[in-house]
Design a protein around this motif. Structure first.
Motif, PDB file in Angstrom:
ATOM      1  N   ASN A 110       1.120  -1.338   0.405  1.00 37.53           N
ATOM      2  CA  ASN A 110       0.177  -0.172  -0.091  1.00 37.53           C
ATOM      3  C   ASN A 110       0.472   1.557  -0.050  1.00 37.53           C
ATOM      4  OD1 ASN A 110      -2.291  -1.090  -0.240  1.00 37.53           O
ATOM      5  ND2 ASN A 110      -2.731  -1.685   1.619  1.00 37.53           N
ATOM      6  N   SER A 111       2.041   1.495   0.567  1.00 41.26           N
ATOM      7  CA  SER A 111       3.246   2.226   0.122  1.00 41.26           C
ATOM      8  C   SER A 111       3.372   2.391  -0.901  1.00 41.26           C
ATOM      9  CB  SER A 111       4.194   1.852   1.047  1.00 41.26           C
ATOM     10  OG  SER A 111       5.006   1.291   0.280  1.00 41.26           O
ATOM     11  N   ARG A 112       4.215   3.787  -1.162  1.00 42.02           N
ATOM     12  CA  ARG A 112       4.454   4.242  -3.250  1.00 42.02           C
ATOM     13  C   ARG A 112       5.502   3.321  -3.516  1.00 42.02           C
ATOM     14  NH1 ARG A 112      -0.541   3.459  -5.404  1.00 42.02           N
ATOM     15  NH2 ARG A 112      -2.217   5.452  -3.979  1.00 42.02           N
ATOM     16  N   HIS A 113       6.370   2.762  -2.432  1.00 41.65           N
ATOM     17  CA  HIS A 113       8.023   2.009  -3.138  1.00 41.65           C
ATOM     18  C   HIS A 113       7.987   1.167  -3.429  1.00 41.65           C
ATOM     19  CE1 HIS A 113       8.624   5.850  -1.156  1.00 41.65           C
ATOM     20  NE2 HIS A 113       7.328   5.196   0.145  1.00 41.65           N
ATOM     21  N   LEU A 139      -0.078  -9.545 -13.719  1.00 45.33           N
ATOM     22  CA  LEU A 139       1.586  -8.862 -13.250  1.00 45.33           C
ATOM     23  C   LEU A 139       0.916  -7.602 -12.794  1.00 45.33           C
ATOM     24  CD1 LEU A 139       4.388 -10.799 -14.771  1.00 45.33           C
ATOM     25  CD2 LEU A 139       2.771 -11.520 -12.562  1.00 45.33           C
ATOM     26  N   GLU A 140       0.542  -6.361 -14.133  1.00 43.05           N
ATOM     27  CA  GLU A 140       0.605  -5.501 -13.840  1.00 43.05           C
ATOM     28  C   GLU A 140      -0.791  -5.079 -13.017  1.00 43.05           C
ATOM     29  OE1 GLU A 140      -0.876  -1.840 -16.878  1.00 43.05           O
ATOM     30  OE2 GLU A 140      -1.064  -3.442 -16.865  1.00 43.05           O
ATOM     31  N   LEU A 141      -1.896  -6.390 -13.286  1.00 43.67           N
ATOM     32  CA  LEU A 141      -3.277  -6.215 -12.351  1.00 43.67           C
ATOM     33  C   LEU A 141      -2.565  -6.619 -11.111  1.00 43.67           C
ATOM     34  CD1 LEU A 141      -6.402  -7.453 -13.683  1.00 43.67           C
ATOM     35  CD2 LEU A 141      -5.727  -8.392 -11.256  1.00 43.67           C
ATOM     36  N   LEU A 142      -2.067  -7.428 -10.426  1.00 39.10           N
ATOM     37  CA  LEU A 142      -1.934  -7.393  -9.293  1.00 39.10           C
ATOM     38  C   LEU A 142      -0.927  -6.080  -8.485  1.00 39.10           C
ATOM     39  CD1 LEU A 142      -0.730 -11.632 -10.192  1.00 39.10           C
ATOM     40  CD2 LEU A 142      -2.695 -10.207  -8.826  1.00 39.10           C
ATOM     41  N   LYS A 165      -1.186  -1.685  -5.433  1.00 38.47           N
ATOM     42  CA  LYS A 165      -1.413   0.095  -4.685  1.00 38.47           C
ATOM     43  C   LYS A 165      -2.277   0.014  -4.423  1.00 38.47           C
ATOM     44  CE  LYS A 165       2.996   0.194  -6.827  1.00 38.47           C
ATOM     45  NZ  LYS A 165       3.987   0.919  -7.807  1.00 38.47           N
ATOM     46  N   GLY A 166      -3.592  -0.743  -4.465  1.00 38.45           N
ATOM     47  CA  GLY A 166      -5.089  -0.040  -4.907  1.00 38.45           C
ATOM     48  C   GLY A 166      -6.159   0.052  -5.571  1.00 38.45           C
ATOM     49  N   GLY A 167      -5.006   0.588  -6.850  1.00 42.27           N
ATOM     50  CA  GLY A 167      -5.623   0.729  -7.834  1.00 42.27           C
ATOM     51  C   GLY A 167      -6.361   0.161  -8.639  1.00 42.27           C
TER      52      GLY A 167
END
Length: 159
Positions: free
Chosen positions: A17-20, A82-85, A90-92
């Motif tokens: 959930n962090s942006r890192h 992989l992109e979806l996961l 990341k909450g998107g």
């Protein structure tokens, strides 16, 4: 200090959930507080059910992977999973589905009733046993009633 699997799971979710978070092909790299501090969890197994052209696929990636095959065999869709996961972590997820045009374009043959992803991940601590301490995450997206989906997408204004 002993760390339980529940603690690992909570830490994994907090870090996602962090942006890192960065996807590195066979692992997720999570930058910590200090630039040199990193945690990597490798994908040990990925099961995909009902996503685009991937009706039911199980993939056990190695440390280095080369995806080859004829046109239309699902290479790009594997990368989209992989992109979806990653986006989900990341909450998107909601925005991802909206950008795709809703659930129907994401479903196998446009007909599947749900998407199911099961990801078996190595433990965050590289000194832990991968077989005994691996973590499994399930993501299931159910399709909403087909009739209401069709009504919404073919809405006609009757004035």
């Amino acid at each position: 200090m002993a760390i339980s699997l529940a603690d690992d799971f909570k830490e994994f979710l907090k870090l996602l959930n962090s942006r890192h978070v960065e996807y590195l092909g066979d692992s997720l790299r999570v930058a910590g507080t200090f630039p040199t501090e990193r945690i990597a969890m490798r994908i040990l197994e990925l099961e995909i059910e009902g996503f685009r052209s991937l009706r039911h696929v199980t993939w056990k990636p190695g440390r280095l992977n080369v995806v080859i095959g004829p046109n239309g065999s699902g290479k790009s869709n594997l990368l989209r999973v992989l992109e979806l996961l990653t986006t989900t972590g990341k909450g998107g997820l909601g925005k991802y589905i909206q950008r795709a045009g809703g659930m129907e374009p994401l479903l196998w043959d446009g007909q599947a009733d749900r998407l199911h992803f099961r990801t078996k991940m190595s433990p965050a601590d590289e000194h832990r046993d991968e077989t005994r301490d691996s973590l499994t995450y399930d993501l299931v997206l159910d399709r909403i009633d087909r009739k209401s989906t069709r009504l919404n997408s073919s809405h006609t204004d009757i004035s």
